[in-house]
Design a protein around this motif. Structure first.
Motif, short mmCIF file in Angstrom:
data_model
loop_
_atom_site.label_atom_id
_atom_site.label_comp_id
_atom_site.label_asym_id
_atom_site.label_seq_id
_atom_site.Cartn_x
_atom_site.Cartn_y
_atom_site.Cartn_z
N ALA A 81 -22.48 -53.97 74.92
CA ALA A 81 -21.35 -53.69 73.83
C ALA A 81 -21.18 -54.86 73.16
N VAL A 82 -20.99 -54.47 71.86
CA VAL A 82 -20.49 -55.51 70.92
C VAL A 82 -18.90 -55.63 70.82
N LEU A 83 -18.11 -56.76 71.08
CA LEU A 83 -16.79 -56.86 71.27
C LEU A 83 -16.32 -57.44 69.81
N VAL A 84 -15.17 -56.77 69.28
CA VAL A 84 -14.80 -57.06 67.80
C VAL A 84 -13.36 -57.30 68.01
N LEU A 140 -13.09 -61.16 63.23
CA LEU A 140 -13.28 -60.82 62.08
C LEU A 140 -11.83 -60.91 61.35
N THR A 141 -11.88 -61.60 60.25
CA THR A 141 -10.52 -61.69 59.44
C THR A 141 -10.64 -60.64 58.57
N LEU A 173 -22.56 -49.45 72.39
CA LEU A 173 -20.91 -49.38 72.16
C LEU A 173 -20.49 -50.58 71.31
N VAL A 174 -19.34 -50.25 70.69
CA VAL A 174 -18.63 -51.15 70.04
C VAL A 174 -17.16 -51.17 70.33
N ILE A 175 -16.50 -52.21 70.85
CA ILE A 175 -15.11 -52.18 71.44
C ILE A 175 -14.12 -53.02 70.22
#
Length: 431
Positions: A16-19, A56-57, A86-88
Protein backbone atom coordinates in the motif's frame (compact mmCIF):
# COMPACT_ATOMS: atom_id res chain seq x y z
CA UNK A 1 6.91 15.88 -4.76
CA UNK A 2 8.03 12.28 -4.93
CA UNK A 3 6.74 9.60 -2.61
CA UNK A 4 9.64 8.04 -0.77
CA UNK A 5 10.07 4.37 -0.06
CA UNK A 6 9.62 3.09 3.48
CA UNK A 7 10.46 -0.19 5.10
CA UNK A 8 7.60 -2.66 5.02
CA UNK A 9 9.00 -4.50 8.04
CA UNK A 10 7.43 -7.79 8.85
CA UNK A 11 4.00 -6.81 7.58
CA UNK A 12 2.52 -9.12 4.99
CA UNK A 13 -0.42 -8.79 2.64
CA UNK A 14 -1.38 -5.97 0.31
CA UNK A 15 1.31 -3.48 -0.70
CA UNK A 16 0.00 0.00 0.00
CA UNK A 17 0.88 3.64 -0.59
CA UNK A 18 -0.13 5.78 2.40
CA UNK A 19 -1.30 9.33 1.70
CA UNK A 20 -1.95 11.93 4.40
CA UNK A 21 -3.76 15.04 3.10
CA UNK A 22 -2.96 18.27 4.97
CA UNK A 23 -5.75 20.65 3.97
CA UNK A 24 -4.93 24.33 4.36
CA UNK A 25 -7.20 26.08 6.82
CA UNK A 26 -8.49 22.87 8.38
CA UNK A 27 -7.89 22.38 12.10
CA UNK A 28 -6.40 19.01 13.06
CA UNK A 29 -5.94 17.67 16.57
CA UNK A 30 -2.37 16.57 15.73
CA UNK A 31 0.29 17.43 13.14
CA UNK A 32 0.48 15.63 9.81
CA UNK A 33 3.54 13.46 10.67
CA UNK A 34 1.73 12.10 13.75
CA UNK A 35 -1.39 11.39 11.70
CA UNK A 36 0.70 9.59 9.09
CA UNK A 37 2.37 7.54 11.82
CA UNK A 38 -1.04 6.52 13.18
CA UNK A 39 -2.19 5.59 9.67
CA UNK A 40 0.89 3.37 9.40
CA UNK A 41 -0.13 1.69 12.66
CA UNK A 42 -3.68 1.15 11.42
CA UNK A 43 -2.36 -0.45 8.23
CA UNK A 44 -0.04 -2.72 10.20
CA UNK A 45 -2.93 -3.76 12.44
CA UNK A 46 -4.57 -5.51 9.50
CA UNK A 47 -1.41 -6.89 7.90
CA UNK A 48 -1.02 -4.29 5.14
CA UNK A 49 2.56 -3.59 4.07
CA UNK A 50 3.21 0.15 3.48
CA UNK A 51 5.72 0.52 0.64
CA UNK A 52 5.57 4.31 0.20
CA UNK A 53 4.03 7.22 2.08
CA UNK A 54 3.54 10.91 1.53
CA UNK A 55 2.06 14.01 3.20
CA UNK A 56 0.28 16.12 0.59
CA UNK A 57 -0.52 19.77 1.22
CA UNK A 58 -3.98 20.47 -0.23
CA UNK A 59 -4.43 24.20 -0.82
CA UNK A 60 -7.95 23.84 -2.26
CA UNK A 61 -10.06 20.67 -2.02
CA UNK A 62 -11.12 19.37 -5.44
CA UNK A 63 -14.72 18.05 -5.13
CA UNK A 64 -14.07 15.39 -7.78
CA UNK A 65 -10.67 14.14 -6.63
CA UNK A 66 -9.57 15.95 -3.42
CA UNK A 67 -6.01 16.31 -4.79
CA UNK A 68 -4.60 18.34 -7.66
CA UNK A 69 -3.61 16.75 -10.97
CA UNK A 70 0.12 16.94 -10.22
CA UNK A 71 -0.32 15.23 -6.87
CA UNK A 72 -2.50 12.53 -8.42
CA UNK A 73 0.14 11.91 -11.07
CA UNK A 74 2.94 11.65 -8.48
CA UNK A 75 1.03 9.14 -6.35
CA UNK A 76 0.21 7.18 -9.51
CA UNK A 77 3.95 6.99 -10.27
CA UNK A 78 4.58 5.67 -6.73
CA UNK A 79 1.89 3.01 -7.19
CA UNK A 80 3.58 1.79 -10.37
CA UNK A 81 7.13 2.08 -9.01
CA UNK A 82 6.40 0.03 -5.88
CA UNK A 83 3.89 -2.34 -7.51
CA UNK A 84 1.23 -1.30 -4.97
CA UNK A 85 -2.28 -2.72 -5.13
CA UNK A 86 -3.80 -0.29 -2.62
CA UNK A 87 -3.76 3.41 -1.72
CA UNK A 88 -4.93 4.44 1.75
CA UNK A 89 -5.96 8.08 2.22
CA UNK A 90 -5.96 9.41 5.78
CA UNK A 91 -9.24 11.28 5.62
CA UNK A 92 -12.81 10.94 4.43
CA UNK A 93 -13.34 10.46 0.70
CA UNK A 94 -16.67 11.00 -0.98
CA UNK A 95 -17.89 8.15 -3.23
CA UNK A 96 -17.10 10.33 -6.28
CA UNK A 97 -13.57 11.08 -5.09
CA UNK A 98 -12.94 7.43 -4.31
CA UNK A 99 -14.15 6.29 -7.73
CA UNK A 100 -12.12 8.91 -9.61
CA UNK A 101 -8.94 8.17 -7.68
CA UNK A 102 -9.32 4.43 -8.35
CA UNK A 103 -9.61 5.18 -12.06
CA UNK A 104 -6.57 7.48 -11.98
CA UNK A 105 -4.35 5.10 -10.02
CA UNK A 106 -5.75 1.83 -11.44
CA UNK A 107 -5.87 0.23 -7.99
CA UNK A 108 -8.09 -0.07 -4.93
CA UNK A 109 -8.47 3.11 -2.85
CA UNK A 110 -9.84 3.23 0.69
CA UNK A 111 -10.13 6.09 3.15
CA UNK A 112 -9.57 6.17 6.91
CA UNK A 113 -13.15 5.12 7.64
CA UNK A 114 -12.94 2.13 5.30
CA UNK A 115 -9.64 1.03 6.85
CA UNK A 116 -10.97 1.19 10.43
CA UNK A 117 -14.09 -0.70 9.38
CA UNK A 118 -11.90 -3.43 7.88
CA UNK A 119 -9.93 -3.71 11.14
CA UNK A 120 -13.10 -3.87 13.22
CA UNK A 121 -14.58 -6.46 10.88
CA UNK A 122 -11.53 -8.70 11.27
CA UNK A 123 -11.22 -8.29 15.06
CA UNK A 124 -14.82 -8.47 16.33
CA UNK A 125 -15.12 -11.74 18.25
CA UNK A 126 -18.53 -11.70 19.93
CA UNK A 127 -21.91 -11.94 18.24
CA UNK A 128 -22.70 -8.39 19.35
CA UNK A 129 -19.41 -7.04 18.02
CA UNK A 130 -19.97 -8.67 14.64
CA UNK A 131 -23.49 -7.25 14.44
CA UNK A 132 -22.22 -3.76 15.25
CA UNK A 133 -19.43 -3.91 12.69
CA UNK A 134 -21.66 -5.30 9.94
CA UNK A 135 -24.23 -2.56 10.54
CA UNK A 136 -21.54 0.13 10.37
CA UNK A 137 -20.08 -1.42 7.21
CA UNK A 138 -23.43 -1.61 5.43
CA UNK A 139 -24.29 1.99 6.29
CA UNK A 140 -20.90 3.05 4.94
CA UNK A 141 -21.28 1.02 1.74
CA UNK A 142 -24.86 2.06 1.07
CA UNK A 143 -23.83 5.40 -0.48
CA UNK A 144 -20.98 3.80 -2.43
CA UNK A 145 -22.85 1.12 -4.33
CA UNK A 146 -22.61 3.08 -7.55
CA UNK A 147 -18.87 2.34 -7.60
CA UNK A 148 -19.52 -1.37 -8.00
CA UNK A 149 -21.69 -1.05 -11.08
CA UNK A 150 -19.98 1.52 -13.30
CA UNK A 151 -19.31 -1.23 -15.86
CA UNK A 152 -23.01 -1.84 -16.44
CA UNK A 153 -25.33 -0.09 -18.87
CA UNK A 154 -26.59 3.26 -17.56
CA UNK A 155 -28.85 4.64 -20.31
CA UNK A 156 -32.60 4.74 -19.87
CA UNK A 157 -34.95 2.93 -22.27
CA UNK A 158 -38.64 2.73 -23.07
CA UNK A 159 -40.69 5.74 -21.99
CA UNK A 160 -38.03 7.09 -19.63
CA UNK A 161 -39.37 5.60 -16.41
CA UNK A 162 -37.53 2.29 -16.62
CA UNK A 163 -33.85 2.34 -15.69
CA UNK A 164 -31.17 0.44 -17.49
CA UNK A 165 -29.86 -2.84 -16.05
CA UNK A 166 -27.14 -1.02 -14.10
CA UNK A 167 -29.67 1.06 -12.22
CA UNK A 168 -31.86 -1.99 -11.65
CA UNK A 169 -28.98 -3.87 -10.07
CA UNK A 170 -28.02 -0.89 -7.91
CA UNK A 171 -31.56 -0.50 -6.64
CA UNK A 172 -31.83 -4.23 -5.95
CA UNK A 173 -28.61 -4.12 -3.95
CA UNK A 174 -29.71 -1.02 -2.07
CA UNK A 175 -33.01 -2.66 -1.22
CA UNK A 176 -31.21 -5.76 0.10
CA UNK A 177 -28.86 -3.59 2.15
CA UNK A 178 -31.78 -1.61 3.61
CA UNK A 179 -33.51 -4.84 4.57
CA UNK A 180 -30.34 -6.22 6.14
CA UNK A 181 -29.75 -2.97 8.03
CA UNK A 182 -33.30 -3.16 9.38
CA UNK A 183 -32.74 -6.73 10.62
CA UNK A 184 -29.41 -5.81 12.20
CA UNK A 185 -30.92 -2.85 14.02
CA UNK A 186 -33.68 -5.04 15.42
CA UNK A 187 -31.13 -7.62 16.60
CA UNK A 188 -28.99 -4.89 18.18
CA UNK A 189 -32.05 -3.44 19.91
CA UNK A 190 -32.50 -6.84 21.53
CA UNK A 191 -28.83 -6.86 22.49
CA UNK A 192 -29.22 -3.41 24.06
CA UNK A 193 -32.26 -4.56 26.04
CA UNK A 194 -30.31 -7.58 27.30
CA UNK A 195 -27.33 -5.38 28.18
CA UNK A 196 -29.65 -3.00 30.04
CA UNK A 197 -31.00 -5.90 32.08
CA UNK A 198 -27.45 -6.98 32.90
CA UNK A 199 -26.59 -3.45 33.95
CA UNK A 200 -29.68 -3.30 36.17
CA UNK A 201 -28.62 -6.56 37.82
CA UNK A 202 -25.15 -5.18 38.43
CA UNK A 203 -26.72 -1.96 39.67
CA UNK A 204 -28.53 -3.96 42.36
CA UNK A 205 -25.38 -5.90 43.22
CA UNK A 206 -23.03 -4.66 45.93
CA UNK A 207 -19.95 -4.31 43.73
CA UNK A 208 -18.67 -1.10 42.16
CA UNK A 209 -17.79 -1.07 38.45
CA UNK A 210 -14.54 0.49 37.18
CA UNK A 211 -14.25 1.14 33.44
CA UNK A 212 -10.88 1.33 31.68
CA UNK A 213 -10.88 3.86 28.84
CA UNK A 214 -8.13 5.31 26.72
CA UNK A 215 -6.72 5.89 23.28
CA UNK A 216 -6.15 2.76 21.27
CA UNK A 217 -2.86 1.00 22.13
CA UNK A 218 -2.49 2.93 25.41
CA UNK A 219 -2.07 -0.35 27.34
CA UNK A 220 -5.59 -0.91 28.71
CA UNK A 221 -5.66 -4.66 28.12
CA UNK A 222 -2.17 -5.12 29.57
CA UNK A 223 -3.27 -3.27 32.72
CA UNK A 224 -6.54 -5.26 32.75
CA UNK A 225 -4.59 -8.52 32.69
CA UNK A 226 -2.17 -7.25 35.34
CA UNK A 227 -4.95 -6.29 37.78
CA UNK A 228 -7.31 -9.24 37.23
CA UNK A 229 -5.09 -12.10 36.05
CA UNK A 230 -7.22 -12.40 32.91
CA UNK A 231 -5.85 -13.52 29.57
CA UNK A 232 -7.31 -10.79 27.38
CA UNK A 233 -5.47 -10.31 24.09
CA UNK A 234 -2.92 -7.54 24.60
CA UNK A 235 -0.65 -6.65 21.69
CA UNK A 236 1.35 -3.63 20.62
CA UNK A 237 -1.06 -2.70 17.85
CA UNK A 238 -4.08 -0.50 17.32
CA UNK A 239 -7.47 -1.95 18.21
CA UNK A 240 -6.19 -5.21 19.71
CA UNK A 241 -9.36 -5.17 21.87
CA UNK A 242 -12.83 -4.61 20.40
CA UNK A 243 -15.22 -6.57 22.57
CA UNK A 244 -15.77 -5.44 26.18
CA UNK A 245 -14.55 -7.80 28.90
CA UNK A 246 -15.38 -7.80 32.61
CA UNK A 247 -13.52 -9.48 35.46
CA UNK A 248 -13.56 -9.26 39.25
CA UNK A 249 -10.95 -7.14 41.00
CA UNK A 250 -9.76 -7.14 44.63
CA UNK A 251 -9.99 -3.69 46.21
CA UNK A 252 -9.03 -2.75 49.78
CA UNK A 253 -12.17 -2.08 51.80
CA UNK A 254 -14.47 -3.70 49.22
CA UNK A 255 -15.50 -7.36 49.11
CA UNK A 256 -15.38 -7.25 45.31
CA UNK A 257 -15.22 -4.86 42.35
CA UNK A 258 -15.76 -5.27 38.61
CA UNK A 259 -13.16 -4.05 36.10
CA UNK A 260 -14.32 -3.47 32.50
CA UNK A 261 -11.97 -3.32 29.50
CA UNK A 262 -13.39 -1.33 26.55
CA UNK A 263 -12.61 -0.62 22.91
CA UNK A 264 -9.88 1.98 22.45
CA UNK A 265 -10.79 5.45 21.23
CA UNK A 266 -9.19 7.10 18.22
CA UNK A 267 -9.34 10.49 16.56
CA UNK A 268 -11.89 10.85 13.78
CA UNK A 269 -13.58 7.56 14.66
CA UNK A 270 -16.09 6.89 11.86
CA UNK A 271 -19.55 8.12 12.80
CA UNK A 272 -21.00 4.76 11.77
CA UNK A 273 -18.84 3.03 14.38
CA UNK A 274 -19.61 5.55 17.11
CA UNK A 275 -23.31 4.87 16.59
CA UNK A 276 -22.86 1.11 16.29
CA UNK A 277 -20.72 0.80 19.43
CA UNK A 278 -22.79 3.21 21.53
CA UNK A 279 -24.42 0.32 23.42
CA UNK A 280 -20.97 -0.95 24.34
CA UNK A 281 -19.66 2.49 25.27
CA UNK A 282 -22.71 3.08 27.45
CA UNK A 283 -21.07 0.66 29.88
CA UNK A 284 -18.60 3.47 30.57
CA UNK A 285 -21.38 5.93 31.42
CA UNK A 286 -22.81 3.47 33.96
CA UNK A 287 -19.50 2.91 35.75
CA UNK A 288 -18.87 4.07 39.33
CA UNK A 289 -15.31 5.06 38.42
CA UNK A 290 -13.41 5.65 35.18
CA UNK A 291 -9.72 4.88 34.83
CA UNK A 292 -8.22 6.74 31.87
CA UNK A 293 -5.16 4.78 30.75
CA UNK A 294 -2.83 7.18 28.98
CA UNK A 295 0.30 6.33 27.01
CA UNK A 296 2.49 8.98 28.59
CA UNK A 297 5.44 7.94 26.40
CA UNK A 298 3.59 8.85 23.19
CA UNK A 299 4.57 12.15 21.55
CA UNK A 300 0.89 13.05 21.11
CA UNK A 301 -0.18 12.01 24.60
CA UNK A 302 -1.93 15.33 25.30
CA UNK A 303 -3.84 15.24 21.99
CA UNK A 304 -4.87 11.63 22.70
CA UNK A 305 -6.13 12.67 26.14
CA UNK A 306 -8.22 15.44 24.58
CA UNK A 307 -9.70 12.97 22.09
CA UNK A 308 -10.66 10.52 24.84
CA UNK A 309 -12.31 13.30 26.83
CA UNK A 310 -14.21 14.42 23.72
CA UNK A 311 -15.66 10.90 23.35
CA UNK A 312 -16.58 10.86 27.06
CA UNK A 313 -18.45 14.14 26.58
CA UNK A 314 -20.33 12.57 23.65
CA UNK A 315 -21.40 9.84 26.09
CA UNK A 316 -22.74 12.44 28.52
CA UNK A 317 -19.74 12.35 30.89
CA UNK A 318 -18.06 15.70 31.50
CA UNK A 319 -14.57 15.07 32.94
CA UNK A 320 -14.45 18.61 34.32
CA UNK A 321 -17.81 18.27 36.05
CA UNK A 322 -16.81 15.26 38.11
CA UNK A 323 -20.16 13.45 37.99
CA UNK A 324 -18.16 10.23 37.58
CA UNK A 325 -14.75 10.15 39.31
CA UNK A 326 -11.84 9.80 36.87
CA UNK A 327 -8.33 8.67 37.71
CA UNK A 328 -5.57 9.01 35.11
CA UNK A 329 -3.10 6.14 34.89
CA UNK A 330 -0.01 7.51 33.13
CA UNK A 331 1.23 4.28 31.58
CA UNK A 332 4.54 3.15 30.03
CA UNK A 333 6.77 5.07 32.45
CA UNK A 334 9.29 2.24 32.03
CA UNK A 335 10.00 3.61 28.54
CA UNK A 336 10.98 7.08 29.81
CA UNK A 337 14.50 8.28 30.56
CA UNK A 338 15.37 9.72 33.97
CA UNK A 339 14.84 13.39 33.03
CA UNK A 340 11.46 12.69 31.39
CA UNK A 341 10.45 10.69 34.41
CA UNK A 342 11.44 13.42 36.86
CA UNK A 343 9.42 15.99 34.92
CA UNK A 344 6.39 13.69 34.92
CA UNK A 345 6.62 13.04 38.63
CA UNK A 346 6.62 16.78 39.26
CA UNK A 347 3.56 17.16 37.03
CA UNK A 348 1.69 14.29 38.67
CA UNK A 349 2.08 15.95 42.06
CA UNK A 350 0.28 19.01 40.69
CA UNK A 351 -2.54 17.17 38.91
CA UNK A 352 -5.15 15.49 41.05
CA UNK A 353 -5.93 11.76 40.75
CA UNK A 354 -2.90 10.89 38.63
CA UNK A 355 -0.84 7.71 39.15
CA UNK A 356 2.35 6.85 37.24
CA UNK A 357 2.36 3.18 36.25
CA UNK A 358 3.86 0.55 34.00
CA UNK A 359 1.27 -2.07 33.14
CA UNK A 360 4.08 -4.12 31.60
CA UNK A 361 6.26 -4.31 34.72
CA UNK A 362 3.58 -3.78 37.38
CA UNK A 363 5.17 -0.60 38.75
CA UNK A 364 2.63 1.70 40.39
CA UNK A 365 -0.32 -0.68 40.00
CA UNK A 366 -0.70 -1.18 43.77
CA UNK A 367 -0.89 2.59 44.20
CA UNK A 368 -3.47 2.71 41.40
CA UNK A 369 -5.66 0.10 43.09
CA UNK A 370 -5.40 2.09 46.32
CA UNK A 371 -6.53 5.21 44.43
CA UNK A 372 -9.53 3.27 43.12
CA UNK A 373 -10.55 2.39 46.67
CA UNK A 374 -10.05 5.96 47.92
CA UNK A 375 -12.17 7.49 45.17
CA UNK A 376 -14.93 4.91 45.48
CA UNK A 377 -15.18 5.40 49.24
CA UNK A 378 -14.98 9.21 49.04
CA UNK A 379 -18.22 11.03 49.68
CA UNK A 380 -19.58 8.41 52.04
CA UNK A 381 -21.74 9.57 54.94
CA UNK A 382 -23.65 8.04 57.81
CA UNK A 383 -27.37 7.40 57.24
CA UNK A 384 -29.95 6.66 59.91
CA UNK A 385 -32.31 3.94 58.70
CA UNK A 386 -35.42 2.45 60.28
CA UNK A 387 -36.61 -0.95 59.01
CA UNK A 388 -39.52 -3.22 59.77
CA UNK A 389 -38.44 -6.14 61.92
CA UNK A 390 -39.17 -8.65 59.16
CA UNK A 391 -37.44 -6.64 56.38
CA UNK A 392 -34.50 -9.00 55.96
CA UNK A 393 -33.89 -8.12 52.31
CA UNK A 394 -33.15 -4.42 52.87
CA UNK A 395 -31.16 -5.18 56.02
CA UNK A 396 -28.95 -7.57 54.00
CA UNK A 397 -28.51 -4.87 51.33
CA UNK A 398 -27.24 -2.41 53.96
CA UNK A 399 -24.72 -4.93 55.27
CA UNK A 400 -23.51 -5.70 51.73
CA UNK A 401 -23.29 -2.11 50.47
CA UNK A 402 -22.18 -0.20 53.55
CA UNK A 403 -20.53 -0.33 56.93
CA UNK A 404 -23.08 -0.85 59.72
CA UNK A 405 -21.97 1.30 62.65
CA UNK A 406 -24.80 0.45 65.06
CA UNK A 407 -27.98 -1.63 65.06
CA UNK A 408 -30.69 -1.56 67.74
CA UNK A 409 -34.15 -3.12 67.91
CA UNK A 410 -37.27 -1.90 69.71
CA UNK A 411 -40.74 -3.37 69.77
CA UNK A 412 -41.70 -2.01 66.34
CA UNK A 413 -38.58 -1.34 64.24
CA UNK A 414 -34.92 -2.01 63.64
CA UNK A 415 -32.78 1.18 63.83
CA UNK A 416 -29.45 1.22 62.01
CA UNK A 417 -26.59 3.69 61.52
CA UNK A 418 -24.88 2.87 58.21
CA UNK A 419 -21.91 4.50 56.47
CA UNK A 420 -22.34 4.28 52.68
CA UNK A 421 -22.01 6.23 49.45
CA UNK A 422 -24.82 8.40 48.16
CA UNK A 423 -25.14 6.15 45.12
CA UNK A 424 -25.55 3.05 47.29
CA UNK A 425 -28.11 4.83 49.46
CA UNK A 426 -30.01 5.81 46.32
CA UNK A 427 -30.14 2.16 45.33
CA UNK A 428 -31.35 1.27 48.82
CA UNK A 429 -34.23 3.77 48.67
CA UNK A 430 -35.44 2.17 45.42
CA UNK A 431 -35.65 -1.34 46.85
Amino acid sequence: MTAHEVSSGAATGARAVLVCPDVRGRLYDRPAPARLSELRGLAAAIGIAPVAEEILTVRAVRPASLFGTGQISAIGDAVVLHDASLVIVDGALSPLQQRNLERAWACKVIDRTGLILEIFGERAATAEGRLQVELAHLEYQQSRLVRSWTHLERQRGGFGFLGGPGETQIEADRRMIRQRIGRLRRELDQVRRTRTLHRERRWKAPWPVIALVGYTNAGKSTLFNRLTGAGVKAEDMLFATLDPTMRSLSLPGFPKAILSDTVGFISDLPTQLVAAFRATLEEVAEADLICHVRDIHAEESRAERDQVYAVLRDLGIDPEEGSVPIVEAWNKVDLLDSSERAALEDGSRVEENVVLISAETGEGTDELVGKFADLLSAGERVYAVALALDDGRRRAFLHEHGQVISETVDEEQRHMQVRMSGKAYGRFTQL
